[in-house]
Design an enzyme around this catalytic site. Structure first.
Site, PDB file in Angstrom:
ATOM      1  N   CYS A 154      19.138 -48.279   4.252  1.00  0.00           N
ATOM      2  CA  CYS A 154      19.800 -49.109   5.272  1.00  0.00           C
ATOM      3  C   CYS A 154      21.268 -49.364   4.972  1.00  0.00           C
ATOM      4  O   CYS A 154      22.147 -49.188   5.831  1.00  0.00           O
ATOM      5  CB  CYS A 154      19.041 -50.423   5.467  1.00  0.00           C
ATOM      6  SG  CYS A 154      19.067 -51.547   4.041  1.00  0.00           S
ATOM      7  N   HIS A 197      19.928 -48.444  12.642  1.00  0.00           N
ATOM      8  CA  HIS A 197      19.582 -48.759  11.252  1.00  0.00           C
ATOM      9  C   HIS A 197      18.613 -47.731  10.699  1.00  0.00           C
ATOM     10  O   HIS A 197      18.000 -46.953  11.442  1.00  0.00           O
ATOM     11  CB  HIS A 197      18.982 -50.170  11.143  1.00  0.00           C
ATOM     12  CG  HIS A 197      17.582 -50.298  11.661  1.00  0.00           C
ATOM     13  ND1 HIS A 197      16.624 -51.071  11.045  1.00  0.00           N
ATOM     14  CD2 HIS A 197      16.968 -49.741  12.743  1.00  0.00           C
ATOM     15  CE1 HIS A 197      15.493 -51.018  11.730  1.00  0.00           C
ATOM     16  NE2 HIS A 197      15.663 -50.218  12.751  1.00  0.00           N
ATOM     17  N   HIS A 242      17.992 -56.302   4.202  1.00  0.00           N
ATOM     18  CA  HIS A 242      18.102 -55.242   5.215  1.00  0.00           C
ATOM     19  C   HIS A 242      19.364 -55.457   6.033  1.00  0.00           C
ATOM     20  O   HIS A 242      19.829 -56.585   6.208  1.00  0.00           O
ATOM     21  CB  HIS A 242      16.876 -55.223   6.125  1.00  0.00           C
ATOM     22  CG  HIS A 242      16.804 -54.009   6.999  1.00  0.00           C
ATOM     23  ND1 HIS A 242      16.528 -52.750   6.497  1.00  0.00           N
ATOM     24  CD2 HIS A 242      17.001 -53.840   8.335  1.00  0.00           C
ATOM     25  CE1 HIS A 242      16.544 -51.875   7.484  1.00  0.00           C
ATOM     26  NE2 HIS A 242      16.828 -52.514   8.611  1.00  0.00           N
TER      27      HIS A 242
END
Length: 357
Positions: free
Chosen positions: A271, A331, A319
């Site tokens: 990510c 993402h 994240h």
């Protein structure tokens, strides 16, 4: 009369027995129970519903994501420390060369004094009896003293610097070793969490795995709908900056590439690998990990968000996704998934940061 009553009683008894023993299929047939829906079915041998299995898998991947951040941070720090060691090593070599040069100069001066009986040329001229030569001798003597003092001071400073460089290099080597230990520990945790999640998924039937993906989508859609209904996007209509447009273009061009922990492209990403490389492509380097992006970059209010900004998710900042407009982010979700577009409100938002503020 008695015979008639007996016959009647016998007939009545026979009829009653016939009624009791007659088959009644409509009443005896079992009523079928409704089949459980796939979302509520228990996985074989686990005693858990598919929703519970999904939550367990999500938890494992979340833990793997946090460990990945720790791994990436340790790796980034090790790279910086390795570069610093290279710089310090060059400084040590330069310092050693300068010390050798100063020692040669001091040795030459000492040999000259020995050759002249301990008197510099100017001092010898003072003994000549000439007033002009005497004054010149005084000036030369002073200059010689200042030069010697300056040389000794520089030599002392060079030696101190060399000691400092050596200590710093040693400290950085220790940090690198500590960083490698952290990386090894984080990698072990990542591998364990991912292996556990993959094992659970592998035990699911094909239709259950398909339903699992549908559950993920349904939950994400529900969370996104709730986020939108809260009015979160009411005042969000800002355009991306020039750098932000470049970052968005890079990130969206990676859609479809697989998530791989620790990856920074070009074939796969995690990510924060995706977001850091996107902003590097926009000539705005940012920290490598989502946690450091949250810690170091400028925080902004959601209503001030614009494409290119980064949305940090979960309470541990484990994240990150890039906002691309219209309530969506791009993402890299987790192992087993590809870089994709999804709703910005599909996960728990911690906050928003802006790389080019």
């Amino acid at each position: 009369m008695n015979r008639r009553h007996c016959a009647t009683a016998a007939i009545t008894l026979v009829c009653a027995l016939a009624l009791l023993t007659a088959p009644v299929q409509a009443m005896a047939a079992p009523v079928p129970e409704p089949s459980p829906t796939p979302s509520a079915s228990a996985t074989p041998g686990s005693g858990k519903t598919l929703e519970e299995v999904r939550e367990e898998i999500d938890t494992l991947y979340r833990k793997a994501g946090a460990a990945t951040d720790a791994y990436n941070l340790a790796e980034e720090q090790s790279k910086k420390q390795s570069k610093e060691i290279v710089r310090l090593t060059e400084s040590i070599a330069d310092g050693q060369a300068r010390i050798a040069e100063l020692k040669d100069q001091a040795g030459a001066a000492a040999r000259e004094q020995y050759r002249t009986g301990g008197l510099p040329p100017g001092a010898q001229l003072m003994l000549s009896g000439s007033p002009d030569l005497f004054m010149d001798g005084i000036n030369q003597a002073r200059q010689g003293q200042q030069a010697t003092k300056g040389m000794l001071t520089e030599l002392e400073q060079a030696q101190e610097d060399l000691e400092t460089y050596t200590k710093d290099a040693s400290l950085n080597r220790e940090k690198i070793e500590a960083g490698r230990a952290k990386q090894a520990k984080a990698k072990k945790s990542i591998d364990a969490q991912i292996a556990a999640a993959e094992k659970i998924e592998s035990q699911l039937a094909k239709e259950e795995r398909a339903r699992l993906i549908e559950l993920e989508k349904d939950d994400a859609s529900t969370a996104q709908a709730a986020w939108l209904s809260s009015g979160a996007l009411k005042d969000i209509n800002r355009d991306a900056s020039a750098a932000g447009k470049k970052a968005v273009a890079f990130a969206t061009a990676q859609i479809g590439k697989p998530y791989v922990w620790g990856a920074e492209g070009p074939g796969s990403y995690d990510c924060s690998g995706l977001t850091s490389q996107a902003w590097a492509a926009a000539k705005r380097p940012i920290p490598r990990t989502s946690q450091e992006q949250w810690r170091q970059l400028s925080h902004i209010d959601i209503e001030d968000m614009r494409p290119g900004d980064l949305i940090i998710y979960h309470s541990d900042a484990s994240h990150v996704g890039m906002y691309v407009g219209d309530g969506s982010i791009v993402h890299a979700p987790r192992p087993g998934r590809d870089v994709t577009l999804t709703g910005a409100g599909s996960m728990q938002i911690l906050g928003v940061v802006r790389p080019d503020k």
